[in-house]
Design a protein around this motif. Structure first.
Motif, PDB file in Angstrom:
ATOM      1  N   PHE B  77     -10.419 -17.720  12.789  1.00 60.02           N
ATOM      2  CA  PHE B  77      -9.837 -18.244  14.020  1.00 60.02           C
ATOM      3  C   PHE B  77      -8.607 -17.438  14.464  1.00 60.02           C
ATOM      4  O   PHE B  77      -8.513 -17.023  15.618  1.00 60.02           O
ATOM      5  N   PHE B  78      -7.696 -17.180  13.557  1.00 60.24           N
ATOM      6  CA  PHE B  78      -6.506 -16.422  13.924  1.00 60.24           C
ATOM      7  C   PHE B  78      -6.875 -15.003  14.359  1.00 60.24           C
ATOM      8  O   PHE B  78      -6.301 -14.462  15.299  1.00 60.24           O
ATOM      9  N   SER B  79      -7.819 -14.420  13.669  1.00 62.14           N
ATOM     10  CA  SER B  79      -8.260 -13.082  14.042  1.00 62.14           C
ATOM     11  C   SER B  79      -8.800 -13.072  15.466  1.00 62.14           C
ATOM     12  O   SER B  79      -8.564 -12.144  16.230  1.00 62.14           O
ATOM     13  N   ARG B  80      -9.513 -14.122  15.813  1.00 59.22           N
ATOM     14  CA  ARG B  80     -10.070 -14.213  17.160  1.00 59.22           C
ATOM     15  C   ARG B  80      -8.967 -14.362  18.205  1.00 59.22           C
ATOM     16  O   ARG B  80      -9.017 -13.753  19.274  1.00 59.22           O
ATOM     17  N   VAL B  81      -7.993 -15.188  17.885  1.00 60.20           N
ATOM     18  CA  VAL B  81      -6.873 -15.366  18.819  1.00 60.20           C
ATOM     19  C   VAL B  81      -6.183 -14.021  19.039  1.00 60.20           C
ATOM     20  O   VAL B  81      -5.889 -13.631  20.173  1.00 60.20           O
ATOM     21  N   ILE B  82      -5.969 -13.311  17.947  1.00 63.26           N
ATOM     22  CA  ILE B  82      -5.310 -12.015  18.050  1.00 63.26           C
ATOM     23  C   ILE B  82      -6.136 -11.060  18.915  1.00 63.26           C
ATOM     24  O   ILE B  82      -5.602 -10.347  19.763  1.00 63.26           O
ATOM     25  N   SER B  83      -7.451 -11.063  18.714  1.00 61.20           N
ATOM     26  CA  SER B  83      -8.300 -10.203  19.533  1.00 61.20           C
ATOM     27  C   SER B  83      -8.180 -10.545  21.004  1.00 61.20           C
ATOM     28  O   SER B  83      -8.093  -9.659  21.857  1.00 61.20           O
ATOM     29  N   GLY B  84      -8.170 -11.838  21.296  1.00 60.87           N
ATOM     30  CA  GLY B  84      -8.028 -12.262  22.692  1.00 60.87           C
ATOM     31  C   GLY B  84      -6.694 -11.824  23.263  1.00 60.87           C
ATOM     32  O   GLY B  84      -6.611 -11.312  24.382  1.00 60.87           O
ATOM     33  N   ALA B  85      -5.653 -11.996  22.479  1.00 60.76           N
ATOM     34  CA  ALA B  85      -4.316 -11.611  22.918  1.00 60.76           C
ATOM     35  C   ALA B  85      -4.258 -10.101  23.144  1.00 60.76           C
ATOM     36  O   ALA B  85      -3.726  -9.621  24.149  1.00 60.76           O
TER      37      ALA B  85
END
Lengths: 342, 342
Positions: B77-85
């Motif tokens: 989940f955090f990795s995905r947020v970072i990718s989006g950011a």
DNA sequence: TTGAAAGCGCTAACAA
DNA sequence: TTGTTAGCGCTTTCAA
């Protein structure tokens, strides 16, 4: 609510002392009287002064931070390497700044530039897929020329004499395949990466070595180079289609292995009677599938620690930069349900 | 092999021009003659000059980079947020610098300090567990006082009026539980976090709400607060021990859900006849287990994009800092095999 | 014990 | 078209 930023200059002005007096007081220098120190410290606490790291680093020519560039963050393995690196670094008083290349050459170049021109004292890199495709590592060779402390891990640039920490991927692939052979598998497929990804190519080499050594014939129908831009699942399905007699699969990463397991369930194949599966990387996925996955453990945490150890050594002793260091982290087989036969 | 670093000063000296001439030439300024420009550019390319980012940022008082602090990297989940950011930021010309708090308060404070004192123009944070335990968010309130652009995501500090992007965890927990009820479950357990983790607590609230609304009684034997310092699997096993009649489990994350599935297989429980399981977060694990996991999708990528959008808005228009923005990213139910009944 | 001044590497207003 | 200068925020040597 305060909004303007506080600098040494402003503190000095407010207190009618010189900038250097404030600077020294903050460092608890013996040059400053206790009285002045207290006056300054009190004021500083009150206004909540924080030194500007940019200015400090620019002056000191040292940042005590290390940069890390990884292709992506979602891989459990890279996260583990970073944790290991962080662990070692923090004990030595260094901080970590992490960036992603997204497996893109341009982004890797950009982040290398950003970090190595002031932000960090050293760099840890696992190379982007696209850099292999383009076979372009000039952003790294420039660093080498500048004698910038640099250590690669896992994916290392081709044709450059660099510091690196890797696993023996050939050996890992060999171990995995040998394990399947020992368990009696007759037709063993490999799900691997395109050939320009060195780790995949090396694991494939190990696969072939084990097969040949055991007197098996190589069959190109059993060697699948997965193209991640297309549906991975469909490609694996095709493997099953093409090979009705298939009885074992070696997948070069957790993802391919888990998907193989899933497909096997859908095809009503019984693990391990009809099919055995072994993966690579001992992450959370391998432990949590049903059946659980046998795999080759890469020990990412240790890799990160070792890479950082080498990097800090190069930073502290620049003369050591002349002799590139190459370390191989041993792998080991983890046997679980997906290959466990009675 | 060149080793000393190249600066504008050195270039200027070598070429017998002034520093500002070199600086302007590099910016392709119209003030400089084509001849001089060419002379300078040629030389610069030859020696491979790279501007010192520290000096540039210090001067410009702007870095075009954004800091991100996450508790850990291993969570999909955090990795995905970072990718989006990262995705949003890079389109706007910003770079990302990522750090980990390791869920520790001290490290979070340290990284906040490092990044916000010069390194970045704005900060994206998901708060460390330990900060909740200590209920200490002063490193953030200081930033707020300084009017430093700051946006929280997912885990937000308690009692602070801040910019944030979250999901509605109560609603998510409600949806998950309601789904189990609709499928006919009678005794539904929840595997959740200790109460001080707001996301876990909120999902638990939603669980209770759904149960009460459907006329079920709350049973404390069915509510398990997992302590991650001990064996998670043993704690889940205890849940099964204590509740022979259990027919459904709502796990507040992928990990607990996957482990529940695994344990169910070991206990020979049939999914979905004997037991239904629903998780939270639609990561790779949920898709790859057998049976695949029903779950509540959190849309981490979108969360990262939105958080970055708000942050950049705050950076570009400082006046907007006065009105904290709070955005909620909708969740949705993803039904898969672990709750799919004929 | 305190302060002045140079300098880290760069930008930019102003002068020549 | 080119150069001088001040300054970003800090450290550190040397002078007072």
């Amino acid at each position: 609510m305060r909004v303007e930023k506080i600098t040494l200059k402003k503190i000095a002005a407010s207190l009618n002392v010189s900038i250097s007096t404030v600077s020294k007081a903050l460092k608890d220098s013996h040059e400053i009287s206790d009285l002045t120190k207290k006056r300054i410290l009190d004021y500083v606490n009150e206004v909540g002064y924080r030194p500007n790291n940019l200015a400090v680093s620019l002056q000191r020519q040292r940042t005590m931070t290390i940069g890390v560039i990884v292709p992506e963050l979602v891989h459990h393995f890279f996260s583990r390497v970073i944790s290991g690196a962080e662990n070692y670094a923090s004990h030595a008083g260094y901080k970590l700044l992490i960036t992603m290349s997204n497996d893109e050459w341009e982004k890797e170049r950009q982040m290398t530039d950003l970090l190595t021109n002031g932000y960090v004292d050293g760099l840890l890199v696992s190379v982007a897929k696209q850099s292999f495709e383009k076979n372009n590592f000039m952003h790294f060779s420039t660093l080498l020329d500048r004698r910038f402390p640099l250590v690669f891990f896992d994916r290392t640039p081709s044709g450059l004499n660099v510091n690196k920490v890797t696993i023996n991927d050939v050996e890992g692939g060999y171990k995995a395949t040998k394990h399947l052979i020992d368990k009696g598998a007759q037709r063993i497929a490999i799900l691997t990466t395109p050939p320009h990804i060195s780790v995949g190519a090396d694991r494939e080499k190990g696969y072939k070595k084990a097969l040949l050594e055991a007197g098996y014939e190589l069959d190109s129908n059993l060697i699948f180079h997965i193209d991640e831009r297309a549906s991975i699942k469909e490609q694996i399905a095709k493997l099953f289609d093409l090979n009705p007699m298939l009885d074992a699969v070696f997948a070069v990463n957790e993802k391919y292995a888990a998907l193989t397991l899933k497909l096997a369930a859908q095809l009503n194949l019984k693990i391990t009677d009809d099919l055995m599966v072994i993966g690579f990387t001992d992450g959370f996925i391998s432990k949590s599938t049903t059946p659980s996955l046998s795999t080759i453990a890469q020990h990412g945490f240790e890799m990160g620690e070792k890479a950082m150890e080498i990097l800090l050594e190069k930073i502290e002793d620049k003369s050591s930069l002349n002799t590139p260091k190459s370390v191989i982290i041993p792998t080991n087989l983890v046997e679980r349900e997906s290959t466990r036969k009675p």
